[in-house]
Scaffold this motif. Sequence first.
Motif, PDB file in Angstrom:
ATOM      1  N   UNK A 169     -17.635  -5.826   1.425  1.00  0.00           N
ATOM      2  CA  UNK A 169     -16.967  -5.172   2.555  1.00  0.00           C
ATOM      3  C   UNK A 169     -15.541  -4.801   2.139  1.00  0.00           C
ATOM      4  N   UNK A 170     -14.991  -3.838   2.847  1.00  0.00           N
ATOM      5  CA  UNK A 170     -13.647  -3.339   2.532  1.00  0.00           C
ATOM      6  C   UNK A 170     -12.605  -4.392   2.899  1.00  0.00           C
ATOM      7  N   UNK A 171     -11.764  -4.740   1.928  1.00  0.00           N
ATOM      8  CA  UNK A 171     -10.737  -5.753   2.189  1.00  0.00           C
ATOM      9  C   UNK A 171      -9.334  -5.149   2.205  1.00  0.00           C
ATOM     10  N   UNK A 172      -9.241  -3.825   2.258  1.00  0.00           N
ATOM     11  CA  UNK A 172      -7.936  -3.176   2.152  1.00  0.00           C
ATOM     12  C   UNK A 172      -7.012  -3.484   3.334  1.00  0.00           C
ATOM     13  N   UNK A 173      -7.589  -3.904   4.479  1.00  0.00           N
ATOM     14  CA  UNK A 173      -6.757  -4.184   5.655  1.00  0.00           C
ATOM     15  C   UNK A 173      -6.380  -5.658   5.782  1.00  0.00           C
ATOM     16  N   UNK A 174      -6.884  -6.518   4.887  1.00  0.00           N
ATOM     17  CA  UNK A 174      -6.698  -7.955   5.054  1.00  0.00           C
ATOM     18  C   UNK A 174      -5.232  -8.356   4.910  1.00  0.00           C
ATOM     19  N   UNK A 175      -4.739  -9.083   5.892  1.00  0.00           N
ATOM     20  CA  UNK A 175      -3.383  -9.597   5.852  1.00  0.00           C
ATOM     21  C   UNK A 175      -3.326 -11.032   5.360  1.00  0.00           C
ATOM     22  N   UNK A 176      -4.392 -11.815   5.599  1.00  0.00           N
ATOM     23  CA  UNK A 176      -4.413 -13.215   5.195  1.00  0.00           C
ATOM     24  C   UNK A 176      -5.839 -13.739   5.309  1.00  0.00           C
ATOM     25  N   UNK A 177      -6.110 -14.791   4.557  1.00  0.00           N
ATOM     26  CA  UNK A 177      -7.343 -15.558   4.691  1.00  0.00           C
ATOM     27  C   UNK A 177      -7.004 -16.859   5.403  1.00  0.00           C
ATOM     28  N   UNK A 235       4.200 -17.057  13.305  1.00  0.00           N
ATOM     29  CA  UNK A 235       4.079 -15.604  13.379  1.00  0.00           C
ATOM     30  C   UNK A 235       3.510 -15.081  12.069  1.00  0.00           C
ATOM     31  N   UNK A 236       2.424 -14.341  12.170  1.00  0.00           N
ATOM     32  CA  UNK A 236       1.794 -13.773  10.983  1.00  0.00           C
ATOM     33  C   UNK A 236       2.376 -12.413  10.634  1.00  0.00           C
ATOM     34  N   UNK A 237       2.438 -11.535  11.633  1.00  0.00           N
ATOM     35  CA  UNK A 237       3.076 -10.239  11.413  1.00  0.00           C
ATOM     36  C   UNK A 237       3.456  -9.626  12.744  1.00  0.00           C
ATOM     37  N   UNK A 267       8.747 -12.498  10.682  1.00  0.00           N
ATOM     38  CA  UNK A 267       7.542 -12.096   9.962  1.00  0.00           C
ATOM     39  C   UNK A 267       7.437 -12.926   8.691  1.00  0.00           C
ATOM     40  N   UNK A 268       6.367 -13.744   8.595  1.00  0.00           N
ATOM     41  CA  UNK A 268       6.261 -14.667   7.475  1.00  0.00           C
ATOM     42  C   UNK A 268       5.531 -14.094   6.282  1.00  0.00           C
ATOM     43  N   UNK A 269       4.590 -13.186   6.519  1.00  0.00           N
ATOM     44  CA  UNK A 269       3.704 -12.803   5.438  1.00  0.00           C
ATOM     45  C   UNK A 269       3.649 -11.298   5.258  1.00  0.00           C
ATOM     46  N   UNK A 270       3.483 -10.900   3.996  1.00  0.00           N
ATOM     47  CA  UNK A 270       3.338  -9.491   3.674  1.00  0.00           C
ATOM     48  C   UNK A 270       1.901  -9.043   3.796  1.00  0.00           C
ATOM     49  N   UNK A 271       1.647  -7.866   3.315  1.00  0.00           N
ATOM     50  CA  UNK A 271       0.337  -7.242   3.469  1.00  0.00           C
ATOM     51  C   UNK A 271      -0.248  -6.954   2.103  1.00  0.00           C
ATOM     52  N   UNK A 320       2.383  -6.124  -0.587  1.00  0.00           N
ATOM     53  CA  UNK A 320       3.320  -5.230   0.101  1.00  0.00           C
ATOM     54  C   UNK A 320       3.925  -5.930   1.312  1.00  0.00           C
ATOM     55  N   UNK A 321       5.074  -5.469   1.745  1.00  0.00           N
ATOM     56  CA  UNK A 321       5.681  -6.003   2.946  1.00  0.00           C
ATOM     57  C   UNK A 321       5.875  -4.924   4.009  1.00  0.00           C
ATOM     58  N   UNK A 322       5.441  -3.691   3.719  1.00  0.00           N
ATOM     59  CA  UNK A 322       5.583  -2.622   4.705  1.00  0.00           C
ATOM     60  C   UNK A 322       4.351  -2.572   5.604  1.00  0.00           C
ATOM     61  N   UNK A 323       4.505  -2.049   6.812  1.00  0.00           N
ATOM     62  CA  UNK A 323       3.418  -2.000   7.782  1.00  0.00           C
ATOM     63  C   UNK A 323       3.236  -0.585   8.302  1.00  0.00           C
ATOM     64  N   UNK A 324       2.028  -0.336   8.764  1.00  0.00           N
ATOM     65  CA  UNK A 324       1.762   0.956   9.389  1.00  0.00           C
ATOM     66  C   UNK A 324       2.453   1.017  10.752  1.00  0.00           C
TER      67      UNK A 324
END
Length: 505
Positions: free
Chosen positions: A92-100, A175-177, A1-5, A29-33
């Motif tokens: 728009x809501x960006x709370x779920x964005x993992x990366x651009x 790998x993104x996540x 896993x390369x990137x956090x959240x 953050x680095x934790x995931x649902x």
Amino acid sequence: MLYGCCRHHVHRASPADAFYTSKRYGILCSDFDTTAKRTYRMHIIHHGSGQGVTGSCHQLFTHPEHSLLIDCGLFQGSEEAADTSNPHTINFDISTLRALLITHVHADHVGRLPWLLAAGFTGPILCSAPSAEMLPLVLEDSFTLSVSRHTRDRDTFIKQVMQRVKPLTYKTWFELYDTDTHRVRLRLQRAGHILGSCYFEIEITQRPSKQKQIVVFSGDLGASYTPLLPAPRSPWRADVLVLESTYGDRLHQHRQHRRRALQQVVHQALQNKGTVMIPAFSIGRTQELLYELESIIHFEKDRTIRADLPWTALPVIVDSPLASNFTELYKKLNSWWDTEAHATLRQGRNPLAFEQLITVQGHDEHLRMVHHLAQSGRPAIVIAGSGMCTAGRIVNYLKHLLPDPRHAVVFVGYQAQGTPGRIIQTHGPKGDGYVILDDDRIDIRAKVKTLSGYSAHADQAELVRFVTRMRFPPKKIHLVHGELAAKRALKTALQTKLPNTEISM
């Protein structure tokens, strides 16, 4: 896993206000649902270029709590004017964005980055290595024009962006996540649009079923046989394809025809003792035009345009500091050029720094050049931005030279609805048109030509081939980045080849 959240909410601060306090950006953050065990469907929301050509911005939800943003560009022309509020706001809501993910660095694909950061985005920004090299120049220009002229604001913004930029190599899976519910990988492929441009293959693997789905975002695909850059190659597979359609309703001239047409337009205008004005984007079009003009001059070196003007004495003027800076970057990054361009270098020629090339830097020098060409009738080719004549130094040339029939305007790129470039392109050839520039009415008496073969975008046939050459063509295609007529024509052409594919627009 390369990137956090990055987990945060929409923030309405202006970009200039938001660049000093990182607290406004939320927390990296680095934790995931890991609670969602139910089956879900991937979906895409278009926040720009879904129903137009500019403002590219697409949000891919790989899970209700995880999404990726592909590009975040400015609106231009009538698409910008249609929004009476600030059209650049991230609404728009960006709370779920993992990366651009950035396909390339044209402003209509990255220009809303100041507003994205002001809204609280702190995630990684992924792009190709050449794009990472060019991004600071683009951001410096767009921030100065759209947000603030204060150097401190601009430098702070660029520093914060570049701290998040992660350059990736082409043709390699990253790998993104990886969560309990799914794994997401990314691969970049060359798109041939401008230096550093790419299309994205995004692989989503569900857990525990291990079922895979590949979503491809084309970004802007380049035309075949474009100078300097190799043509894009189709991916092996795409289950879902988000495909640009800018020129979905037309075919470009072949390269030998477009070069001949450019030479003829230049020859005719200079016979009339006029100047050839070419509005061109600073990135891509300017460098490819220089490549073609150097080639014409090289092969015509023993011939004359008229009795007192050999081709080797024709000045080619680049009047754009930004374009000059990008030309230097193109030269520096020549390892990414195609085989033909490398062969030209091996011959001892320099297609981006030839003897007849003149660069104009300062504003006073620019004004002197405009008045000199308007008054002297000295033959010249002028390449200046902006590409759609919405701003920049080309406007001064047009104001002074458009009313004079000795001169010529040559369009080599797409002109969006509502831009001065589209108005000149549409009404100029009729001989009685006019355009409003800086609140002044300017009659169009100069000759107006359009050379579609120099477009940075693939035409209908090339777009269709991009799809049909996949070993496993997509089950679904969504057409974006095009006017309605272009989308309809491309949809019809694709349906002929792929009758079982679902195509929406």
